[in-house]
Design an enzyme around this catalytic site. Structure first.
Site, PDB file in Angstrom:
ATOM      1  N   ASP A  31       0.851  -1.191   0.000  1.00 28.78           N
ATOM      2  CA  ASP A  31       0.000   0.000   0.000  1.00 28.78           C
ATOM      3  C   ASP A  31       0.890   1.246   0.000  1.00 28.78           C
ATOM      4  OD1 ASP A  31      -3.227   0.507   0.934  1.00 28.78           O
ATOM      5  OD2 ASP A  31      -1.824   2.201   1.106  1.00 28.78           O
ATOM      6  N   ASN A  87     -12.689  -3.080   2.736  1.00 32.19           N
ATOM      7  CA  ASN A  87     -13.596  -1.935   2.832  1.00 32.19           C
ATOM      8  C   ASN A  87     -14.555  -1.993   1.650  1.00 32.19           C
ATOM      9  OD1 ASN A  87     -12.230  -0.937   5.114  1.00 32.19           O
ATOM     10  ND2 ASN A  87     -10.711   0.082   3.831  1.00 32.19           N
ATOM     11  N   GLY A  93     -15.907   2.665   3.866  1.00 33.38           N
ATOM     12  CA  GLY A  93     -14.678   3.442   3.683  1.00 33.38           C
ATOM     13  C   GLY A  93     -13.889   3.071   2.443  1.00 33.38           C
ATOM     14  N   HIS A 100     -10.258  -5.108  -3.361  1.00 33.18           N
ATOM     15  CA  HIS A 100      -8.909  -5.336  -2.832  1.00 33.18           C
ATOM     16  C   HIS A 100      -8.997  -5.771  -1.387  1.00 33.18           C
ATOM     17  CE1 HIS A 100      -9.999  -1.079  -2.468  1.00 33.18           C
ATOM     18  NE2 HIS A 100      -9.345  -1.070  -1.314  1.00 33.18           N
ATOM     19  N   HIS A 102      -6.945  -5.807   2.081  1.00 32.96           N
ATOM     20  CA  HIS A 102      -5.805  -5.257   2.818  1.00 32.96           C
ATOM     21  C   HIS A 102      -5.290  -6.360   3.737  1.00 32.96           C
ATOM     22  CE1 HIS A 102      -6.708  -0.814   2.219  1.00 32.96           C
ATOM     23  NE2 HIS A 102      -7.906  -1.307   1.987  1.00 32.96           N
TER      24      HIS A 102
HETATM   25  P1  AMP Z   1      -9.669   1.521   0.343  1.00 32.03           P
HETATM   26  O1  AMP Z   1      -9.745   2.817   1.092  1.00 32.03           O
HETATM   27  O2  AMP Z   1     -10.055   0.331   1.140  1.00 32.03           O
HETATM   28  O3  AMP Z   1     -10.410   1.616  -0.975  1.00 32.03           O
HETATM   29  O4  AMP Z   1      -8.134   1.289   0.034  1.00 32.03           O
HETATM   30  C1  AMP Z   1      -7.461   1.833  -1.041  1.00 32.03           C
HETATM   31  C2  AMP Z   1      -6.004   1.771  -0.691  1.00 32.03           C
HETATM   32  O5  AMP Z   1      -5.256   1.950  -1.875  1.00 32.03           O
HETATM   33  C3  AMP Z   1      -5.536   2.848   0.295  1.00 32.03           C
HETATM   34  O6  AMP Z   1      -5.012   2.223   1.466  1.00 32.03           O
HETATM   35  C4  AMP Z   1      -4.467   3.609  -0.488  1.00 32.03           C
HETATM   36  O7  AMP Z   1      -3.386   4.002   0.318  1.00 32.03           O
HETATM   37  C5  AMP Z   1      -4.063   2.581  -1.526  1.00 32.03           C
HETATM   38  N1  AMP Z   1      -3.508   3.132  -2.753  1.00 32.03           N
HETATM   39  C6  AMP Z   1      -4.020   4.118  -3.518  1.00 32.03           C
HETATM   40  N2  AMP Z   1      -3.251   4.306  -4.607  1.00 32.03           N
HETATM   41  C7  AMP Z   1      -2.241   3.406  -4.523  1.00 32.03           C
HETATM   42  C8  AMP Z   1      -1.121   3.096  -5.357  1.00 32.03           C
HETATM   43  N3  AMP Z   1      -0.873   3.740  -6.484  1.00 32.03           N
HETATM   44  N4  AMP Z   1      -0.281   2.112  -4.956  1.00 32.03           N
HETATM   45  C9  AMP Z   1      -0.513   1.437  -3.801  1.00 32.03           C
HETATM   46  N5  AMP Z   1      -1.558   1.680  -2.984  1.00 32.03           N
HETATM   47  C10 AMP Z   1      -2.405   2.650  -3.342  1.00 32.03           C
END
Ligand code: AMP
Length: 114
Positions: A31, A87, A93, A100, A102
């Protein structure tokens, strides 16, 4: 691939993201804004907007993703435990609309989440 989807671009290698794991069906990468010492995202290559959009055909893909998460946790040395978060939707959120998981670990995590 779905039009403007950031994670579709990552999955197809367009952003030169370093993959910790890549198979025919999924990729895993760190992340960008980690909230734990180990914070890995596991995504399907297929565009699925969220957990709420899964279809019956996605069953084996989801099984593969769970097994990948276990493998990544082992790779990261998370013997004392980890957490998996998906999420989903505005109240969940979710900020990126490509499914995805986490994988969080490397510190003691509190409960309940915010
Ligand atoms: P969510 O809020 O559950 O949709 O998680 C999206 C996640 O994607 C967040 O934790 C961001 O920090 C992560 N994120 C966004 N853009 C990137 C990227 N280019 N590379 C890696 N992680 C990312």
């Amino acid at each position: 691939m779905s039009g403007d989807c950031l994670f579709c671009k990552i999955a197809e290698g367009a952003l030169s993201t370093e993959f910790l794991l890549a198979t025919d069906h999924l990729v895993a990468f760190r992340d960008l804004h980690p909230v734990a010492p180990s914070h890995i995202l596991v995504i399907p290559k297929k565009h699925i907007s969220s957990l709420a959009d899964l279809e019956a055909d996605d069953q084996s893909l989801m099984g593969e993703m769970m097994l990948a998460i276990g493998q990544l946790a082992e790779q990261e040395g998370l013997e004392s435990g980890f957490r998996v978060v998906v999420n989903t939707g505005p109240d969940g959120g979710q900020s990126v609309h490509h499914l995805h998981f986490h994988l969080l670990g490397g510190r003691s995590l509190t409960w309940p989440p915010g």
